[in-house]
Design a protein around this motif. Structure first.
Motif, short mmCIF file in Angstrom:
data_model
loop_
_atom_site.label_atom_id
_atom_site.label_comp_id
_atom_site.label_asym_id
_atom_site.label_seq_id
_atom_site.Cartn_x
_atom_site.Cartn_y
_atom_site.Cartn_z
N ALA A 178 48.83 33.82 36.00
CA ALA A 178 49.96 34.28 36.82
C ALA A 178 49.70 35.90 36.85
N PHE A 179 48.69 36.32 35.96
CA PHE A 179 48.40 37.79 35.90
C PHE A 179 46.95 37.97 36.36
N GLY A 180 46.34 37.09 37.06
CA GLY A 180 45.12 37.11 37.44
C GLY A 180 45.00 37.50 38.94
N ILE A 181 46.08 37.84 39.63
CA ILE A 181 45.94 37.76 41.02
C ILE A 181 45.16 38.84 41.83
N LEU A 182 44.99 40.04 41.02
CA LEU A 182 44.10 41.19 41.73
C LEU A 182 42.77 40.57 41.27
N ASP A 183 42.17 40.10 40.46
CA ASP A 183 41.04 39.65 40.04
C ASP A 183 40.36 38.52 41.29
N MET A 184 41.43 37.63 41.39
CA MET A 184 41.15 36.55 42.16
C MET A 184 40.97 36.95 43.79
N VAL A 185 41.74 37.96 44.08
CA VAL A 185 41.61 38.33 45.61
C VAL A 185 40.55 39.34 45.57
N LYS A 186 40.21 40.16 44.58
CA LYS A 186 39.01 41.01 44.56
C LYS A 186 37.71 40.08 44.64
N GLY A 187 37.58 38.93 43.93
CA GLY A 187 36.52 38.20 43.93
C GLY A 187 36.47 37.08 45.15
N GLY A 188 37.40 37.01 46.09
CA GLY A 188 37.62 36.25 47.15
C GLY A 188 37.73 34.69 46.94
N GLN A 189 38.25 34.36 45.64
CA GLN A 189 38.61 32.90 45.35
C GLN A 189 39.85 32.81 46.18
N TYR A 190 40.78 33.76 46.29
CA TYR A 190 41.84 33.74 47.09
C TYR A 190 41.78 34.93 48.12
N ASP A 191 42.16 34.76 49.60
CA ASP A 191 42.03 35.84 50.42
C ASP A 191 43.34 36.84 50.41
N MET A 192 44.33 36.20 49.77
CA MET A 192 45.73 37.19 49.55
C MET A 192 46.34 36.98 48.15
N GLY A 193 47.00 37.72 47.60
CA GLY A 193 47.90 37.55 46.53
C GLY A 193 49.18 38.01 46.91
N HIS A 194 50.14 37.66 45.96
CA HIS A 194 51.49 38.34 45.83
C HIS A 194 51.88 38.52 44.45
N SER A 195 52.25 39.92 44.08
CA SER A 195 52.37 40.00 42.57
C SER A 195 52.96 41.51 42.51
N ALA A 196 52.72 42.18 41.44
CA ALA A 196 53.43 43.54 41.05
C ALA A 196 52.39 44.35 40.66
N SER A 197 51.99 45.30 41.11
CA SER A 197 51.06 46.45 40.80
C SER A 197 50.99 46.79 39.46
N TYR A 198 52.22 46.83 38.76
CA TYR A 198 52.14 47.51 37.39
C TYR A 198 51.62 46.49 36.23
N TYR A 199 51.48 45.04 36.79
CA TYR A 199 50.87 43.81 35.93
C TYR A 199 49.75 44.47 35.75
N TRP A 200 48.82 45.42 36.31
CA TRP A 200 47.45 45.65 36.11
C TRP A 200 47.20 46.97 35.45
N LYS A 201 48.31 47.53 34.81
CA LYS A 201 48.12 49.02 34.18
C LYS A 201 46.93 49.01 33.07
N GLY A 202 46.59 47.73 32.65
CA GLY A 202 45.56 48.01 31.51
C GLY A 202 44.26 47.84 32.06
N LYS A 203 44.25 47.41 33.23
CA LYS A 203 42.95 47.13 34.32
C LYS A 203 42.66 48.62 35.05
N ASP A 204 43.74 48.95 35.73
CA ASP A 204 43.49 50.14 36.47
C ASP A 204 44.86 51.27 36.49
N ILE A 205 45.00 51.88 35.73
CA ILE A 205 46.44 52.67 35.59
C ILE A 205 46.67 53.33 36.82
N ASN A 206 45.69 53.51 37.77
CA ASN A 206 46.03 54.40 39.25
C ASN A 206 47.06 53.36 39.96
N LEU A 207 46.98 51.93 39.49
CA LEU A 207 47.96 51.21 40.44
C LEU A 207 49.42 50.99 40.10
#
Ligand code: CA
Length: 357
Positions: free
Chosen positions: A78-107
């Motif tokens: 559920a919270f791996g969407i950014l990584d999966m789209v970044k890594g190319g396992q998925y072409d697209m994602g749908h989620s919420a930016s603030y779920y990755w505040k620990g990974k990249d606070i700018n998002l």
């Protein structure tokens, strides 16, 4: 001469045919994409946004771009969407930016900020302020494009087992609350966590958490939180939660221009559609709630608690942006846009509502 002429004509015709077939091959090429969402398969209206987008894309492209939507039960992350789209396992994602505040606070700021903009104000910032430019800038290091993906409108402040009469009543509580609001609550002495939507009810029931915020009546009532925590507080923390569509940049760049435009239009239409769908769902659930669930106690946080939240928020904005120029640039842009647009909101919607409630 005659023969030569015929041969030339034949050669030209063959070349033309070959050229045409190359063109039509490119035009008929079918792109098959996959999209991963944070949401479960029935979590309406969040899951409807990517589904509607995929349907629109298929129809508008005459079947040349097909997007399969995988709910969280399929990819189990559920919270791996950014990584999966970044890594190319998925072409697209749908989620919420603030779920990755620990990974990249700018998002973080692209979802919603406590005491921030309302949905129309924030859409104006995204599309006619410099929100979109800043969002692409923040996502560029992940080689991902990001687009507004549907707004919940103003969210409710959450469900509590007991009434909150002072800041002391908050201290020591374990609460599920993501984003910058989570930082604010932590500063006020709560233990803050984020939990995937599918595990919210069980966590509250088992006492893993004492309180939680989710969205609003349209999505909250069917989760059943009121059975355990009947104090339902009005919002302060997520005035305009925008979800995000993510697209792997390399994959996007490989699409022909017309499919890129179709994708962007479908994203924009389905995002707006989710906003109005949720508005309708919440209005309906609210009127049903006050009739059918008299045990729910709707409250606003006392003035002293709100003041403490505002103070903590203000201090955190300074603390968190220290040595983070991009985060500061994004938050400053939001703040200055909000300052200007709010004056107009006051003159238009606010005065209208004040005189017509
Ligand atoms: Ca929320």
């Amino acid at each position: 001469m005659k023969m030569f002429g015929k041969t030339t004509k034949l050669l030209v015709a063959t070349a033309m045919l070959a050229g045409l077939s190359t063109v039509s091959l490119a035009k008929d090429k079918v792109y098959k994409w996959k999209l991963a969402t944070t949401w479960g398969p029935t979590l309406s209206p969040f899951i409807d946004a990517p589904k509607n987008m995929a349907k629109l894309v298929k129809e508008m492209s005459n079947g040349r771009l097909i997007i399969r939507v995988d709910a969280s039960n399929k990819h189990k992350s559920a919270f791996g969407i950014l990584d999966m789209v970044k890594g190319g396992q998925y072409d697209m994602g749908h989620s919420a930016s603030y779920y990755w505040k620990g990974k990249d606070i700018n998002l973080l700021p692209f979802t919603s900020m406590p005491f921030g903009m309302t949905a129309p104000e924030q859409y104006a910032w995204f599309y006619y302020g410099n929100g979109m430019e800043l969002m692409q800038k923040a996502y560029s290091k992940h080689k991902v494009l990001s687009f507004p993906g549907g707004n919940t409108g103003n969210q409710m402040g959450g469900w509590f087992r007991k009434e909150i009469k002072s800041v002391d009543d908050l201290k020591g509580l374990k609460m599920r609350i993501p984003g910058f609001a989570g930082e604010v609550m932590a500063k006020l002495g709560l233990t803050v966590t984020n939990i995937a939507p599918g595990e919210l009810y069980t966590s509250l029931e088992r006492g893993t958490i004492d309180a939680l915020e989710w969205v609003g009546p349209g999505m909250d009532i069917k989760m059943g939180f009121h059975k355990i925590a009947p104090y339902y507080y009005t919002g302060w923390h997520e005035p305009a939660t925008e979800l995000q569509f993510l697209v792997n940049k390399k994959k996007f760049n490989k699409l022909p221009t017309d499919l890129q435009q179709i994708l962007k239009i479908a994203i924009r239409v389905s995002a707006y559609d989710m906003y109005i769908q949720n508005y309708q769902m919440s209005a309906k659930a609210w009127s049903k709630m006050i009739k059918d669930y008299p045990n729910i106690k709707v409250k606003s946080f006392p003035t002293s608690v709100m003041a403490a939240m505002k103070k903590a928020n203000k201090e955190l904005l300074v603390e968190k942006t220290k040595n983070k120029p991009l985060l500061k640039e994004i938050l400053d842009s939001q703040a200055s846009f909000q300052k200007e647009v709010r004056e107009w909101t006051k003159m238009s919607d606010y005065l209208y509502l004040k005189d017509n409630l």
